[in-house]
Each structure stands twice: as structure tokens, then as C-alpha cells.
Design a protein around this motif. Structure first.
Motif, PDB file in Angstrom:
ATOM      1  N   UNK A  84       0.868  -1.170   0.000  1.00 52.71           N
ATOM      2  CA  UNK A  84       0.000   0.000   0.000  1.00 52.71           C
ATOM      3  C   UNK A  84       0.907   1.224   0.000  1.00 52.71           C
ATOM      4  N   UNK A  85       0.565   2.208  -0.817  1.00 53.48           N
ATOM      5  CA  UNK A  85       1.307   3.468  -0.838  1.00 53.48           C
ATOM      6  C   UNK A  85       0.393   4.573  -0.336  1.00 53.48           C
ATOM      7  N   UNK A  86       0.912   5.382   0.588  1.00 49.40           N
ATOM      8  CA  UNK A  86       0.136   6.504   1.123  1.00 49.40           C
ATOM      9  C   UNK A  86       1.050   7.705   1.302  1.00 49.40           C
ATOM     10  N   UNK A  87       0.488   8.864   1.065  1.00 50.27           N
ATOM     11  CA  UNK A  87       1.233  10.098   1.322  1.00 50.27           C
ATOM     12  C   UNK A  87       1.370  10.279   2.822  1.00 50.27           C
ATOM     13  N   UNK A  88       2.530  10.758   3.238  1.00 49.88           N
ATOM     14  CA  UNK A  88       2.789  10.997   4.659  1.00 49.88           C
ATOM     15  C   UNK A  88       1.901  12.127   5.169  1.00 49.88           C
ATOM     16  N   UNK A  89       1.400  11.972   6.392  1.00 45.64           N
ATOM     17  CA  UNK A  89       0.621  13.037   7.026  1.00 45.64           C
ATOM     18  C   UNK A  89       1.504  14.242   7.326  1.00 45.64           C
ATOM     19  N   UNK A  91       4.404  15.140   5.693  1.00 44.11           N
ATOM     20  CA  UNK A  91       4.959  15.785   4.506  1.00 44.11           C
ATOM     21  C   UNK A  91       4.378  15.091   3.276  1.00 44.11           C
ATOM     22  N   UNK A  92       3.484  15.765   2.570  1.00 42.54           N
ATOM     23  CA  UNK A  92       2.804  15.176   1.422  1.00 42.54           C
ATOM     24  C   UNK A  92       3.743  14.743   0.309  1.00 42.54           C
ATOM     25  N   UNK A  93       4.968  15.280   0.294  1.00 39.00           N
ATOM     26  CA  UNK A  93       5.925  14.880  -0.744  1.00 39.00           C
ATOM     27  C   UNK A  93       6.447  13.468  -0.510  1.00 39.00           C
ATOM     28  N   UNK A  94       6.356  12.994   0.715  1.00 39.70           N
ATOM     29  CA  UNK A  94       6.822  11.649   1.058  1.00 39.70           C
ATOM     30  C   UNK A  94       5.703  10.632   0.868  1.00 39.70           C
ATOM     31  N   UNK A  95       6.034   9.557   0.160  1.00 41.72           N
ATOM     32  CA  UNK A  95       5.105   8.447  -0.008  1.00 41.72           C
ATOM     33  C   UNK A  95       5.622   7.292   0.839  1.00 41.72           C
ATOM     34  N   UNK A  96       4.766   6.789   1.705  1.00 46.56           N
ATOM     35  CA  UNK A  96       5.117   5.691   2.599  1.00 46.56           C
ATOM     36  C   UNK A  96       4.615   4.386   1.978  1.00 46.56           C
ATOM     37  N   UNK A  97       5.499   3.398   1.936  1.00 43.79           N
ATOM     38  CA  UNK A  97       5.164   2.092   1.373  1.00 43.79           C
ATOM     39  C   UNK A  97       5.091   1.085   2.519  1.00 43.79           C
ATOM     40  N   UNK A  98       4.001   0.333   2.564  1.00 42.39           N
ATOM     41  CA  UNK A  98       3.771  -0.650   3.621  1.00 42.39           C
ATOM     42  C   UNK A  98       3.286  -1.948   2.989  1.00 42.39           C
TER      43      UNK A  98
END
Length: 141
Positions: A84-89, A91-98
Motif C-alpha cells: 500500500x502506498x500513502x502520502x505521509x501526514x 509531509x505530502x511529498x513523502x510516499x510511505x510504502x507498507x
């Protein structure tokens, strides 16, 4: 010794590294086909299995992959339901992968792959450890 000997392929360190890398990845293919992953998808999942989640930049740094390679790879893993990819709360420029639950479950199917590959590479454990250290020395690690 001729001045052009430096250009002979058998005098190049890069050539056996290149060929060996291709051959090792080729040995992975039948095992990875069973779990429907490419080699690059597999190493991506290995990092996520180890760390749980990370941002795309950190993942790229760990895998030595640029965003142009990583983005379509992550889209494919997401379409398979493995991440799952989500934008960081923060910093929107960071995409978090889980990894998803399905992605985490895939680890059980992959657990035998390293041993299978180890058995088809003609190195002793000591030789493999020496090679591992030398390769990471080349990488500056």
C-alpha cells in the motif's frame, strides 16, 4: 603486452560481475515465478518484510534504484495487492510504502528461496561470505 590488452573483455572486472549477476537472477526465476514476482519485486518485498514500512526515497536508496524504476515497480506490487502506498501526514511529498497482509503472507511462500538459490551456486559458505564482503566493499559499505 599490447596497449589494447586493457580493452580485452577477459581483463575487465565488470564483465564477470555483470554475467554472474545475470546468471544468479536467472536462477531465481523459476522460484519467483511460483510466487508471481520478478527479481526486483522480490528484493523490494524483502526490504519491506524486514523494515515493515519506509518512504519511497529510503526504499530506493536501500535497493540502489532510482524513482523512475521504483515508481512503476511499486504500482505493480500495489496492483497485486502486496503493498500500500500513502502520502505521509507530516509531509505530502513523502510516499510511505507498507506491505499489506497479503504481502506479509507472501513471505511464508518465499522463505525457502534463499536456501534453494544457495544450493545451486557453486561456492562454499566461506567463499560466499568472502564474495559478499568483497561486493559490499565495492559498493562502499
Amino acid at each position: 603486452m599490447d596497449k589494447y590488452d586493457v580493452l580485452k573483455i577477459e581483463n575487465q572486472l565488470c564483465f564477470p560481475l555483470y554475467v554472474c549477476a545475470k546468471e544468479v537472477v536467472r536462477k531465481y526465476k523459476p522460484y519467483l515465478d511460483q510466487i508471481d514476482l520478478t527479481y526486483t519485486q522480490y528484493i523490494t518485498m524483502m526490504v519491506l518484510w524486514e523494515y515493515g514500512q519506509m518512504n519511497v526515497r529510503e526504499l530506493g536508496d536501500r535497493l540502489y534504484l532510482d524513482s523512475g524504476t521504483l515508481t512503476p515497480l511499486l504500482k505493480k506490487l500495489e496492483s497485486k495487492g502486496l503493498i500500500q502506498r500513502e502520502r505521509s501526514d507530516k509531509d505530502e511529498r513523502n510516499v510511505i510504502v507498507t506491505p499489506t497482509d497479503e504481502g506479509i503472507e507472501l513471505r511464508e511462500k518465499a522463505i525457502s528461496i534463499p536456501m534453494a538459490i544457495g544450493s545451486c551456486i557453486n561456492l562454499t559458505q566461506e567463499e560466499a561470505l568472502t564474495l559478499y564482503r568483497l561486493l559490499y566493499k565495492i559498493l562502499g559499505k
